[in-house]
Design an enzyme around this catalytic site. Structure first.
Site, PDB file in Angstrom:
ATOM      1  N   ASP A  98       0.846  -1.178   0.000  1.00 29.86           N
ATOM      2  CA  ASP A  98       0.000   0.000   0.000  1.00 29.86           C
ATOM      3  C   ASP A  98       0.893   1.243   0.000  1.00 29.86           C
ATOM      4  O   ASP A  98       1.811   1.349   0.813  1.00 29.86           O
ATOM      5  CB  ASP A  98      -0.899   0.000   1.246  1.00 29.86           C
ATOM      6  CG  ASP A  98      -2.326   0.387   0.921  1.00 29.86           C
ATOM      7  OD1 ASP A  98      -2.502   1.397   0.222  1.00 29.86           O
ATOM      8  OD2 ASP A  98      -3.259  -0.309   1.361  1.00 29.86           O
ATOM      9  N   GLU A 256      -6.436   4.128  -6.060  1.00 25.43           N
ATOM     10  CA  GLU A 256      -7.755   4.398  -5.488  1.00 25.43           C
ATOM     11  C   GLU A 256      -8.212   5.757  -6.001  1.00 25.43           C
ATOM     12  O   GLU A 256      -7.561   6.773  -5.742  1.00 25.43           O
ATOM     13  CB  GLU A 256      -7.689   4.390  -3.967  1.00 25.43           C
ATOM     14  CG  GLU A 256      -9.039   4.603  -3.311  1.00 25.43           C
ATOM     15  CD  GLU A 256      -8.950   4.708  -1.798  1.00 25.43           C
ATOM     16  OE1 GLU A 256      -9.927   4.339  -1.121  1.00 25.43           O
ATOM     17  OE2 GLU A 256      -7.909   5.163  -1.280  1.00 25.43           O
ATOM     18  N   HIS A 332     -11.207  -3.163   2.784  1.00 26.45           N
ATOM     19  CA  HIS A 332     -11.094  -2.750   4.179  1.00 26.45           C
ATOM     20  C   HIS A 332     -11.924  -1.511   4.502  1.00 26.45           C
ATOM     21  O   HIS A 332     -12.132  -1.205   5.682  1.00 26.45           O
ATOM     22  CB  HIS A 332      -9.629  -2.468   4.516  1.00 26.45           C
ATOM     23  CG  HIS A 332      -9.080  -1.297   3.756  1.00 26.45           C
ATOM     24  ND1 HIS A 332      -8.849  -1.343   2.398  1.00 26.45           N
ATOM     25  CD2 HIS A 332      -8.728  -0.051   4.147  1.00 26.45           C
ATOM     26  CE1 HIS A 332      -8.375  -0.176   1.987  1.00 26.45           C
ATOM     27  NE2 HIS A 332      -8.296   0.623   3.031  1.00 26.45           N
TER      28      HIS A 332
END
Length: 563
Positions: A98, A256, A332
């Site tokens: 990430d 994202e 998540h």
């Protein structure tokens, strides 16, 4: 359309804090992940996306990073991480890390220096502004409620934080900051990782002048996304990142992308002119938001299958040959998919399989969120004291204490939408704490773990796990699933989602009943075929059954090869 390993892969997301604890402190860790790698190998996934494991004070569960090149104490050591990477690679599983570079922690050394004085060399690593008329520099609202600005007495200025006040936004207009980030990214690639999932990557560029957001209603702070999402220099920054870092290896990159359109996706993921492999778009995640509510995420609105068809079809068709889709229904930050899009009660198993079929039969790279492969569900904790997510806690405080909304109404929204739905521990077995820890878990285990757990799924040939395993295997064996053209059928049907995938002479037909009813599927007259082969189904099916007219069972899914 070229062949790439990341197109043909299935990605599994691990949220380390909730995956597996190895030392009894109630917190998942790296050695816990190592102990479960054979499980992932059996499932058949190709890539693990590892949510942040960096040093962090954990204000936002690791998305507030205080050291990008070290590991959080609760998770282990850098040596543990290196062993994890080696063990994954030994099993043929790649690792994606990430990348959180829109903001850091306020405990990062850069910010500690930045707040010391206005002339500190690191001051311009963050976005500082003087107040305006005795208030914040503008009226932007944080994603986590309240103002997006925090006053700092030491220098009599405010810093921008689009998320928690402990997550100050980095100033991407500063080339020195950008170079530090690229240096860090190259460091991780040199260690052998296989790519990056990029947190809120389309928020790096802010509109010059940071103008006020339009005032809607009587709230003191307002949504300013049009000024910090897909900003004017985003393409420049990502182009530079690609040139300096991403182009140097054959890696997976997924950004994202809040508020992304298919046009944005084509610009950013085009194989010849783009900068990333794929984006996480949110249109299908917003189908149960009430756009007319001041609390859009938390206002309960039933999603509609026709809207889902419209959104997914647009992304499938518009990106075909021009970009690449990522495919997901949970992660998540999102509720459990079977609770949101299926039936987590009587039809849990059937609807979990249906959702898996839907996702894995589309064009794009599928993402499985931990526990999805066994049909884990949302949790309904009775008290706000049982929740840990900062977004959820801030929302409850604002809605109940500041706005006076009935606590039961607020809790209903939390039960449906809280990020903690996805963050309860993975349910490994029916023993204490679902086999997640020998200590007290950092967040409660879902009470349904005696029935829903990995141990039970592994020994049941009809489990969601074994169905997902078959879906993954089919994808590896059939290029049509990866590369085939998507065509929607029965566009106006309110209960059935059906489509074909075509690659050369190979053609698949997916038939999906998204309801607890028993609708009749009538094959459109334009679909010619001489024979059928049943590829996968979530119910027993007579192979000789004529597909021209089918009465479907609740949440039934079938995929045929048409010959």
């Amino acid at each position: 359309m070229t062949t790439k390993w990341w197109k043909e892969s299935v990605v599994y997301q691990i949220y380390p804090r909730s995956f597996q604890d190895s030392n009894g402190d109630g917190i998942g860790d790296l050695r816990g992940i190592i102990s479960r790698l054979d499980y992932l190998k059996e499932l058949g996934v190709d890539v693990v996306w590892l949510s942040p494991v960096y040093k962090s004070p954990n204000d936002d569960n690791g998305y507030d990073i205080s050291d990008y090149q070290d590991i959080m104490d609760e998770f282990g050591t850098l040596a543990d991480w290196e062993e994890l990477l080696a063990e994954m690679h030994a099993r043929g599983i790649r690792m994606v890390m990430d990348l959180v570079v829109n903001h850091s922690s306020d405990e990062h050394a850069w910010f500690v220096e930045s707040r010391k004085s206005k002339d500190n060399p690191y001051r311009d690593f963050y976005i500082w502004r003087p107040g305006k008329d005795g208030r914040e520099p503008n009226n932007w609202e944080s994603f986590f409620s309240g103002s997006a600005w925090q006053y700092d007495e030491a220098t009599d200025e405010y810093y921008l934080h689009l998320f928690s006040r402990k997550q100050p936004d980095l100033n991407w207009e500063n080339p020195a900051l950008r170079n530090k980030i690229y240096e860090m990214m190259r460091w991780w690639l040199d260690k052998g990782i296989d790519g990056f999932r990029m947190d809120v990557i389309t928020m790096l560029s802010k509109t010059p002048g940071l103008p006020d957001a339009p005032v809607i209603g009587d709230k003191p702070y307002h949504w300013g996304g049009q000024y910090f999402i897909h900003g004017p220099r985003l393409d420049e920054y990502l182009s530079e990142m690609h040139r300096e870092v991403l182009s140097r290896g054959d890696i997976l990159t997924v950004g994202e992308a809040v508020m992304a359109t298919t046009e944005h996706a084509i610009d950013l993921t085009n194989e010849e002119t783009g900068h990333l492999n794929m984006l996480f778009q949110f249109e299908h995640m917003d189908l149960d938001r009430d756009p007319h509510s001041m609390s859009a995420k938390w206002a309960l609105k039933r999603w509609d299958l026709l809207d889902l068809k419209q959104v997914m079809t647009r992304w499938q068709r518009n990106l075909e040959g021009k970009g690449w889709n990522s495919l997901y229904l949970s992660n998540h930050d999102q509720p459990r998919s079977v609770s949101r899009f299926g039936d987590d009660g009587y039809h849990r198993v059937a609807s979990a399989k249906l959702l898996g079929t839907f996702l894995h039969m589309l064009q794009g790279t599928p993402y499985i969120y931990q526990g999805e492969e066994i049909g884990m569900t949302n949790v309904r904790f009775p008290s706000i004291d049982d929740y840990r997510d900062i977004e959820t806690l801030n929302m409850y405080r604002e809605f109940v204490h500041d706005r006076g909304i009935d606590p039961a109404t607020v809790m209903a929204g939390i039960h449906a939408k809280s990020r903690d739905n996805a963050r309860t521990p993975v349910q490994w077995d029916d023993g204490p704490n679902a086999g997640f820890t020998t200590g007290k878990p950092w967040i409660g285990v879902n009470a349904n773990y005696p029935e829903i757990n990995v141990r039970a799924a592994l020994v049941d040939p009809n489990s969601v796990f074994h169905y997902y395993k078959k879906l993954i295997r089919l994808r590896k064996e059939n290029p049509v699933i990866v590369h085939g053209r998507y065509d929607l059928l029965l566009e106006a049907h309110t209960e059935i989602y059906a489509f074909t995938r075509t690659h050369g002479d190979d053609r698949l037909l997916a038939i999906l009943n998204f309801t607890a009813n028993q609708p009749v599927f009538a094959l459109p007259s334009g679909i010619a075929y001489s024979g059928t082969e049943l590829m996968i189904s979530n119910f027993e099916v007579d192979a000789a059954e004529d597909i021209a007219l089918l009465t479907l069972r609740p949440y039934e899914a079938r995929v045929y090869r048409l010959t």
